[in-house]
Design a protein around this motif. Structure first.
Motif: not given
Length: 223
Positions: A206, A25, A208, A97, A108, A124, A139-140, A95, A101
């Motif tokens: 994490y 993160s 979906q 990404m 997460l 996202v 990574d996020i 977020a 996405n």
């Protein structure tokens, strides 16, 4: 519920929706028009377009062709995208990404750092390319005011007159959050009061998940 849909993550192929992925993160807030609100970044099955705001955080109408404030335009990141705690162990937010996405949601769980064991559901609305600032496809980057502007110096300078902290990582501590505009301070304090630390480079797992109305009602899009 058993999900049948497929999630495609670069480098990992097609994975069943809900398959756990490991990454790290990070935080970021560059005030630019969200990357997922550009033509071509919304994949098949996406409904709607992530909200884009004017310099005063008023949502704009159809914003696909509005130029970003990071390129001397009028489109900015809405302050609606700040992270919000729900309980001591759960938060909601947005977020960055890879573009594949856009408008998807992920749950997460932190596996290291002071937030170890805590969870967050993010949608996202922004995108990055793997390799930029050392980020990987797994990574996020959690949209966090005061979380760092990355390579985009102009956005927050244009919208608020300044950037805060380091380009990568942002402000150094909770006290520095007082330097942000009042409408962004809560989102800045979130990572020190709720996550209890900088968040950057902390390990996460994490997967979906179906997007909750709590997030789609803010963003205006779903996938």
């Amino acid at each position: 519920m058993r999900f049948q849909a497929l999630l495609t993550v670069a480098g990992l192929g097609s994975l069943p929706l809900g398959h756990a992925i490991s990454g790290k993160s990070y935080t970021g807030w560059d005030c630019c028009k969200p990357g997922c609100a550009w033509p071509g970044n919304l994949g098949r099955g996406v409904q709607g377009v992530p909200k884009v705001c004017d310099v005063n955080n008023n949502p704009l109408g159809s914003a696909l062709n509005i130029q970003s404030g990071c390129q001397s335009g009028t489109g900015y990141l809405c302050d609606l995208y700040v992270p919000t705690p729900v309980s001591d162990s759960l938060s909601y937010g947005f977020a960055t990404m890879p573009a594949a996405n856009c408008c998807k949601c992920f749950q997460l769980t932190w596996k290291s750092g002071n937030a170890n064991g805590k969870q967050m559901v993010v949608q996202v609305v922004n995108n990055f390319e793997a390799g930029s600032n050392g980020l990987t496809n797994n990574d996020i980057v959690i949209l966090t005011p005061g979380g760092g502007n990355g390579p985009n110096e102009l956005g927050c300078r244009s919208q608020y007159g300044r950037n805060w902290g380091q380009s990568n990582g942002g402000v150094a501590n909770s006290a520095d959050c007082a330097n942000l505009p009042q409408n962004l301070q809560g989102g800045c304090y979130w990572r020190y009061n709720w996550a209890r630390g900088a968040i950057n480079s902390w390990n996460i797992d994490y997967q979906q998940v179906a997007c909750p109305a709590r997030l789609t009602s803010i963003s205006g899009c779903s996938a």
